[in-house]
Design a protein around this motif. Structure first.
Motif, PDB file in Angstrom:
ATOM      1  N   GLN A  13      -0.322 -14.987  13.593  1.00 44.24           N
ATOM      2  CA  GLN A  13      -1.318 -13.974  13.912  1.00 44.24           C
ATOM      3  C   GLN A  13      -1.306 -12.868  12.859  1.00 44.24           C
ATOM      4  OE1 GLN A  13      -0.496 -12.660  17.942  1.00 44.24           O
ATOM      5  NE2 GLN A  13      -2.019 -14.092  18.745  1.00 44.24           N
ATOM      6  N   ALA A  14      -2.421 -12.206  12.733  1.00 41.73           N
ATOM      7  CA  ALA A  14      -2.514 -11.075  11.803  1.00 41.73           C
ATOM      8  C   ALA A  14      -1.411 -10.062  12.125  1.00 41.73           C
ATOM      9  CB  ALA A  14      -3.881 -10.424  11.906  1.00 41.73           C
ATOM     10  N   GLY A  15      -0.790  -9.557  11.057  1.00 40.80           N
ATOM     11  CA  GLY A  15       0.320  -8.637  11.227  1.00 40.80           C
ATOM     12  C   GLY A  15       1.675  -9.314  11.241  1.00 40.80           C
ATOM     13  N   GLY A  16       1.671 -10.627  11.354  1.00 40.98           N
ATOM     14  CA  GLY A  16       2.918 -11.373  11.413  1.00 40.98           C
ATOM     15  C   GLY A  16       3.498 -11.657  10.040  1.00 40.98           C
ATOM     16  N   SER A  17       4.576 -12.448  10.044  1.00 43.28           N
ATOM     17  CA  SER A  17       5.300 -12.757   8.810  1.00 43.28           C
ATOM     18  C   SER A  17       5.571 -14.252   8.696  1.00 43.28           C
ATOM     19  CB  SER A  17       6.644 -12.014   8.785  1.00 43.28           C
ATOM     20  OG  SER A  17       6.466 -10.618   8.811  1.00 43.28           O
ATOM     21  N   ARG A  66       3.357  -5.962   0.495  1.00 39.78           N
ATOM     22  CA  ARG A  66       3.423  -6.819   1.673  1.00 39.78           C
ATOM     23  C   ARG A  66       4.240  -8.089   1.403  1.00 39.78           C
ATOM     24  NH1 ARG A  66      -1.057  -9.160   3.568  1.00 39.78           N
ATOM     25  NH2 ARG A  66      -2.129  -9.227   1.540  1.00 39.78           N
ATOM     26  N   ASN A  83       4.782 -10.453   4.650  1.00 39.56           N
ATOM     27  CA  ASN A  83       4.733  -9.577   5.821  1.00 39.56           C
ATOM     28  C   ASN A  83       3.338  -8.986   5.966  1.00 39.56           C
ATOM     29  OD1 ASN A  83       7.530  -9.975   6.194  1.00 39.56           O
ATOM     30  ND2 ASN A  83       8.030  -8.223   4.880  1.00 39.56           N
ATOM     31  N   SER A  84       3.064  -8.440   7.135  1.00 37.59           N
ATOM     32  CA  SER A  84       1.763  -7.804   7.402  1.00 37.59           C
ATOM     33  C   SER A  84       0.617  -8.715   6.973  1.00 37.59           C
ATOM     34  CB  SER A  84       1.676  -6.459   6.671  1.00 37.59           C
ATOM     35  OG  SER A  84       2.716  -5.606   7.056  1.00 37.59           O
ATOM     36  N   LEU A  85       0.686  -9.947   7.380  1.00 41.75           N
ATOM     37  CA  LEU A  85      -0.316 -10.922   6.955  1.00 41.75           C
ATOM     38  C   LEU A  85      -1.694 -10.589   7.502  1.00 41.75           C
ATOM     39  CD1 LEU A  85       1.886 -14.085   7.216  1.00 41.75           C
ATOM     40  CD2 LEU A  85       0.566 -13.437   5.200  1.00 41.75           C
ATOM     41  N   LYS A  86      -2.701 -10.895   6.697  1.00 44.90           N
ATOM     42  CA  LYS A  86      -4.098 -10.638   7.038  1.00 44.90           C
ATOM     43  C   LYS A  86      -4.858 -11.968   7.038  1.00 44.90           C
ATOM     44  CE  LYS A  86      -3.900  -6.287   4.436  1.00 44.90           C
ATOM     45  NZ  LYS A  86      -4.519  -5.509   3.321  1.00 44.90           N
ATOM     46  N   ASP A  89      -5.418 -13.720   3.820  1.00 49.80           N
ATOM     47  CA  ASP A  89      -4.299 -14.399   3.165  1.00 49.80           C
ATOM     48  C   ASP A  89      -4.308 -15.903   3.455  1.00 49.80           C
ATOM     49  OD1 ASP A  89      -2.265 -11.585   4.035  1.00 49.80           O
ATOM     50  OD2 ASP A  89      -3.079 -12.061   2.043  1.00 49.80           O
ATOM     51  N   SER A 120      -7.025 -13.875  13.384  1.00 50.08           N
ATOM     52  CA  SER A 120      -7.321 -12.453  13.650  1.00 50.08           C
ATOM     53  C   SER A 120      -7.182 -12.131  15.123  1.00 50.08           C
ATOM     54  CB  SER A 120      -8.729 -12.130  13.177  1.00 50.08           C
ATOM     55  OG  SER A 120      -9.664 -12.987  13.801  1.00 50.08           O
TER      56      SER A 120
END
Length: 120
Positions: A13-17, A66, A83-86, A89, A120
């Motif tokens: 999920q977005a925000g994950g790593s 990131r 980190n902080s995946l969007k 990416d 997202s």
């Protein structure tokens, strides 16, 4: 001949790593630069990050702060901590390595790619 095998991709999920790994094997005398590239659907392959054998790094502006590239020279392995995946990416991530033979010739090798999908 050198083989590169990537691992660690997946769905997040977005925000994950996620942490990608790429191990080089085969007939290896020396490996210079290693790096990560990515290719999203309908787009050209682009540089994500590179690292020299001495540990100097270079990042695409879109991932600075990131993503972190690192390597273990003893294991001929390069890593990409993301980190902080969007969602932007999302792409197939490829590792790349410049191998120097005992005859001082240079060849660039690519891995088969690993899919990273950020929802997202």
């Amino acid at each position: 001949q050198v083989q590169l095998v990537e691992s660690g991709g997946g769905l997040v999920q977005a925000g994950g790593s996620l942490r990608l790994s790429c191990a080089a094997s085969g007939i290896i005398f020396k490996i210079n630069d290693m790096g990560w590239f990515r290719q999203a659907p309908g787009k050209q392959r682009e540089l994500v990050a590179t690292i020299t054998s001495g540990g100097s790094t270079n990042y695409a502006d879109s991932v600075k702060g990131r993503f972190t590239i690192s390597r273990d020279n003893a294991k001929n392995t390069v890593y990409l901590q993301m980190n902080s995946l969007k969602p932007e990416d999302t792409a197939v991530y490829y590792c790349n390595a410049e191998s120097i033979s005992i005859f001082q010739t240079s060849n660039t090798y690519w891995g088969q790619g690993t899919q990273v999908t950020v929802s997202s």
